[in-house]
Design an enzyme around this catalytic site. Structure first.
Site, mmCIF file in Angstrom:
data_model
loop_
_atom_site.group_PDB
_atom_site.id
_atom_site.type_symbol
_atom_site.label_atom_id
_atom_site.label_comp_id
_atom_site.label_asym_id
_atom_site.label_seq_id
_atom_site.Cartn_x
_atom_site.Cartn_y
_atom_site.Cartn_z
ATOM 1 N N LEU A 92 24.642 -6.030 2.024
ATOM 2 C CA LEU A 92 24.280 -4.865 1.199
ATOM 3 C C LEU A 92 24.698 -5.185 -0.229
ATOM 4 O O LEU A 92 25.819 -5.667 -0.456
ATOM 5 C CB LEU A 92 25.023 -3.624 1.722
ATOM 6 C CG LEU A 92 24.760 -2.293 1.006
ATOM 7 C CD1 LEU A 92 24.850 -1.126 2.001
ATOM 8 C CD2 LEU A 92 25.729 -2.053 -0.132
ATOM 9 N N GLY A 100 27.396 1.130 -10.078
ATOM 10 C CA GLY A 100 28.181 2.249 -10.595
ATOM 11 C C GLY A 100 27.374 3.514 -10.847
ATOM 12 O O GLY A 100 27.821 4.422 -11.536
ATOM 13 N N GLY A 102 25.733 5.153 -8.113
ATOM 14 C CA GLY A 102 25.483 5.823 -6.826
ATOM 15 C C GLY A 102 24.457 5.136 -5.939
ATOM 16 O O GLY A 102 24.131 5.640 -4.869
ATOM 17 N N GLY A 104 24.744 2.160 -4.393
ATOM 18 C CA GLY A 104 25.413 1.605 -3.213
ATOM 19 C C GLY A 104 25.536 2.682 -2.132
ATOM 20 O O GLY A 104 25.278 2.437 -0.950
ATOM 21 N N ASP A 130 30.786 -6.848 8.038
ATOM 22 C CA ASP A 130 31.816 -7.798 7.603
ATOM 23 C C ASP A 130 31.917 -7.655 6.100
ATOM 24 O O ASP A 130 31.026 -8.126 5.380
ATOM 25 C CB ASP A 130 31.418 -9.241 7.951
ATOM 26 C CG ASP A 130 31.480 -9.492 9.440
ATOM 27 O OD1 ASP A 130 32.550 -9.254 10.026
ATOM 28 O OD2 ASP A 130 30.449 -9.906 10.012
ATOM 29 N N TYR A 140 33.415 0.350 1.710
ATOM 30 C CA TYR A 140 32.922 0.842 3.003
ATOM 31 C C TYR A 140 33.830 1.930 3.575
ATOM 32 O O TYR A 140 33.345 2.862 4.225
ATOM 33 C CB TYR A 140 32.781 -0.321 3.994
ATOM 34 C CG TYR A 140 31.614 -1.217 3.672
ATOM 35 C CD1 TYR A 140 30.313 -0.709 3.668
ATOM 36 C CD2 TYR A 140 31.790 -2.560 3.353
ATOM 37 C CE1 TYR A 140 29.226 -1.518 3.356
ATOM 38 C CE2 TYR A 140 30.708 -3.376 3.047
ATOM 39 C CZ TYR A 140 29.434 -2.845 3.046
ATOM 40 O OH TYR A 140 28.354 -3.634 2.742
HETATM 41 C C1 LIG Z 1 29.845 -2.915 -3.692
HETATM 42 C C2 LIG Z 1 28.537 -2.414 -4.306
HETATM 43 C C3 LIG Z 1 27.440 -2.442 -3.235
HETATM 44 C C4 LIG Z 1 28.731 -0.976 -4.801
HETATM 45 O O1 LIG Z 1 27.500 -0.492 -5.301
HETATM 46 P P1 LIG Z 1 27.460 0.624 -6.463
HETATM 47 O O2 LIG Z 1 26.051 1.044 -6.637
HETATM 48 O O3 LIG Z 1 28.168 0.123 -7.660
HETATM 49 O O4 LIG Z 1 28.323 1.789 -5.769
HETATM 50 P P2 LIG Z 1 28.175 3.354 -6.010
HETATM 51 O O5 LIG Z 1 27.964 3.618 -7.464
HETATM 52 O O6 LIG Z 1 27.171 3.913 -5.049
HETATM 53 O O7 LIG Z 1 29.622 3.863 -5.589
HETATM 54 C C5 LIG Z 1 29.852 4.633 -4.408
HETATM 55 C C6 LIG Z 1 31.330 4.866 -4.294
HETATM 56 O O8 LIG Z 1 31.997 3.629 -4.003
HETATM 57 C C7 LIG Z 1 32.973 3.336 -5.012
HETATM 58 N N1 LIG Z 1 32.931 1.900 -5.228
HETATM 59 C C8 LIG Z 1 31.937 1.196 -5.810
HETATM 60 N N2 LIG Z 1 32.237 -0.124 -5.794
HETATM 61 C C9 LIG Z 1 33.454 -0.229 -5.211
HETATM 62 C C10 LIG Z 1 34.308 -1.309 -4.906
HETATM 63 N N3 LIG Z 1 33.949 -2.582 -5.181
HETATM 64 N N4 LIG Z 1 35.489 -1.048 -4.305
HETATM 65 C C11 LIG Z 1 35.845 0.207 -3.998
HETATM 66 N N5 LIG Z 1 35.067 1.283 -4.241
HETATM 67 C C12 LIG Z 1 33.901 1.063 -4.845
HETATM 68 C C13 LIG Z 1 32.541 4.130 -6.220
HETATM 69 O O9 LIG Z 1 33.646 4.427 -7.060
HETATM 70 C C14 LIG Z 1 31.964 5.379 -5.598
HETATM 71 O O10 LIG Z 1 33.012 6.263 -5.235
HETATM 72 P P3 LIG Z 1 32.871 7.862 -5.457
HETATM 73 O O11 LIG Z 1 31.688 8.281 -4.599
HETATM 74 O O12 LIG Z 1 34.167 8.389 -4.961
HETATM 75 O O13 LIG Z 1 32.612 8.015 -6.910
HETATM 76 C C15 LIG Z 1 28.101 -3.265 -5.542
HETATM 77 O O14 LIG Z 1 29.170 -3.307 -6.453
HETATM 78 C C16 LIG Z 1 27.673 -4.677 -5.198
HETATM 79 O O15 LIG Z 1 26.524 -4.909 -4.845
HETATM 80 N N6 LIG Z 1 28.610 -5.652 -5.323
HETATM 81 C C17 LIG Z 1 28.284 -7.046 -5.054
HETATM 82 C C18 LIG Z 1 28.007 -7.288 -3.585
HETATM 83 C C19 LIG Z 1 29.046 -6.698 -2.644
HETATM 84 O O16 LIG Z 1 30.243 -6.721 -2.885
HETATM 85 N N7 LIG Z 1 28.558 -6.137 -1.511
HETATM 86 C C20 LIG Z 1 29.441 -5.469 -0.549
HETATM 87 C C21 LIG Z 1 29.061 -5.855 0.807
HETATM 88 S S1 LIG Z 1 29.741 -7.369 1.391
#
Ligand SMILES: CC(C)(COP(=O)(O)OP(=O)(O)OC[C@H]1O[C@@H](n2cnc3c(N)ncnc32)[C@H](O)[C@@H]1OP(=O)(O)O)[C@@H](O)C(=O)NCCC(=O)NCCS
Length: 170
Positions: A92, A100, A102, A104, A130, A140
């Site tokens: 994902l 950042g 929403g 994710g 994982d 997660y």
């Molecule tokens: C991790 C990832 C999917 C988050 O996506 P995003 O669009 O930035 O996340 P969102 O804006 O939907 O955030 C949802 C919530 O998760 C939190 N969040 C986002 N990234 C986070 C992180 N790395 N660690 C902890 N919390 C996180 C946000 O603060 C938010 O919390 P809230 O609802 O209380 O405000 C994105 O940073 C990404 O693609 N990273 C690279 C790949 C990766 O790490 N994938 C994870 C699967 S292995």
């Protein structure tokens, strides 16, 4: 309007960059082949008004899996047979420019909705993932994923949590 759809040729895979090279490579080189061969399915989040090639804001992949119930936390393992079916949220990611905002969270909700379609057809005890590192694990955990005792980066989202989240969002 944003929408989730199966990965197709019309999507701009080359333009996607989530900041993690293994995830980018999977998305660009493997995801479509895996879908064609039934190994996994990848869904992309796109703006429905985008022209082709359609920019991809984020994606996730799902595949079927089998789990040894003894690896689950004791409360979850109760009354389950030794081997049980489940769904793995294999990957994902959100494009760097769109993190950042929403998206994710939208992808995790989308994966839960897809899980419910599989659950209604074939069962399954929940979603497994994982996490690639401790930060991903924290991400997660926000959605109710719980740690698997034997593997600190493997997490489990029980069907009950998924049903509650999906019905709340309906
Ligand atoms: C991790 C990832 C999917 C988050 O996506 P995003 O669009 O930035 O996340 P969102 O804006 O939907 O955030 C949802 C919530 O998760 C939190 N969040 C986002 N990234 C986070 C992180 N790395 N660690 C902890 N919390 C996180 C946000 O603060 C938010 O919390 P809230 O609802 O209380 O405000 C994105 O940073 C990404 O693609 N990273 C690279 C790949 C990766 O790490 N994938 C994870 C699967 S292995």
């Amino acid at each position: 309007m944003l929408k989730l759809e199966p990965l197709a040729r019309s999507h701009n895979r080359d333009g996607f960059d989530c900041g993690s090279e293994p995830l980018n490579l999977f998305f660009k080189q493997t995801a479509r082949q895996h879908a064609e061969r039934g190994i996994s399915r990848t869904f992309v989040l796109v703006d429905e008004e985008s022209p082709q090639p359609i920019p991809v804001l984020g994606f996730f992949s799902l595949n079927l899996c089998q789990i040894k119930s003894e690896t689950l936390p004791a409360a979850e393992a109760k009354r389950l047979p030794r081997d049980v079916g489940a769904v793995r949220l294999g990957r994902l990611a959100v494009d760097l420019e769109n993190q950042g905002q929403g998206l994710g969270k939208m992808l995790v909700m989308g994966a839960m909705q897809k899980f419910m379609e599989i659950f209604r057809t074939a069962g399954g005890i929940g979603l497994f993932v994982d996490a690639k590192d401790a930060k991903a694990k924290q991400f997660y955990e926000k959605f109710g994923f719980i740690a698997i005792p034997a593997n600190e980066l493997e997490l489990f989202l029980p069907v009950k949590t998924i049903e509650d989240a999906v019905s709340e969002s309906a």
